[in-house]
Design a protein around this motif. Structure first.
Motif: not given
Ligand code: TMP
Length: 206
Positions: A39-40, A46, A70-71, A74, A97-98, A124
């Motif tokens: 990620e990202p 993405s 970023y969200e 994801r 990740f988050y 997420s």
């Protein structure tokens, strides 16, 4: 067989990308399908968002725009790749990740904690890792490693930013000690891999 969701975290230059390969191989040796992601990124949409986020030419990006990109990256990864993989019983190993969003956008940038947590819940799609491994290294050493070949837009924020990122990770580990484990990332590569494997052994990875 239920899938397992493991995330690798840490400040830039902590060595997590080097560790993802051997860790994935060890998980595969246990007989599971292993899906390795970062990620990202990780889906065509993405990856396009990743390019926007890391381009040093986008120095004018507002912190709120950064958070939502970023969200967005994801959410696409969760819906398109992670949820189907977990439903098949795979072990999903995701490089960030988050918790990265908490560490960088709340810790590093200083956006309010609660705002970032709510954004994380959306990005997420409500999915939480079973285990999160934070590779911890002296921030000066990690930063020198990360920027040896030039800095991307995030790395260009400097060493003080990376220290705030590290502190935020340590706060998360104190808050959620069962899920978030801090792993000493100093020493030989194989030693660090062994520490990581020991920290997921109880998840039925062997
Ligand atoms: P990488 O260098 O590990 O591929 O990660 C890309 C950069 O993006 C890294 O500097 C960390 C940063 N990042 C955030 O600031 N927030 C996030 O939510 C994620 C996933 C990464």
């Amino acid at each position: 067989m239920r899938g397992i969701f493991i995330t690798l975290e840490g400040a830039d230059g902590c060595g997590k990308t080097t560790q993802a390969g051997p860790l994935a191989d060890a998980l595969a040796a246990g007989g599971r399908e292993v899906v390795r992601l970062r990620e990202p990124g990780g889906t065509p949409i993405s990856e396009k968002v990743r390019a926007l986020l890391l381009d040093p030419a986008n120095a004018a990006m507002a912190a709120e725009c950064e958070l939502m990109l970023y969200e967005a990256s994801r959410a696409q990864l969760v819906r398109e790749v992670i949820e189907p993989a977990l439903a098949r019983g795979a072990a999903v190993l995701c490089d960030r990740f988050y918790d990265s969003t908490y560490a960088y956008q709340a810790g590093g940038r200083g956006l309010p904690d609660e705002l970032v947590r709510r954004a994380n819940a959306l990005g997420s799609c409500g999915l939480a890792p079973d285990r999160t491994l934070v590779l911890d290294l002296d921030p000066e050493l990690a930063y020198a490693r990360a920027t040896a070949g030039g800095a991307d837009r995030m790395e260009a924020e400097g060493l003080a930013f990376q220290r705030r990122v590290r502190d935020a990770y340590l706060r998360l580990a104190a808050e959620e000690p069962d899920r978030v484990r801090v792993i000493d990332a100093s020493g030989e590569r194989d030693e660090v891999t062994a520490r990581l494997l020991a920290a997921v052994a109880d998840l039925g990875t062997a």
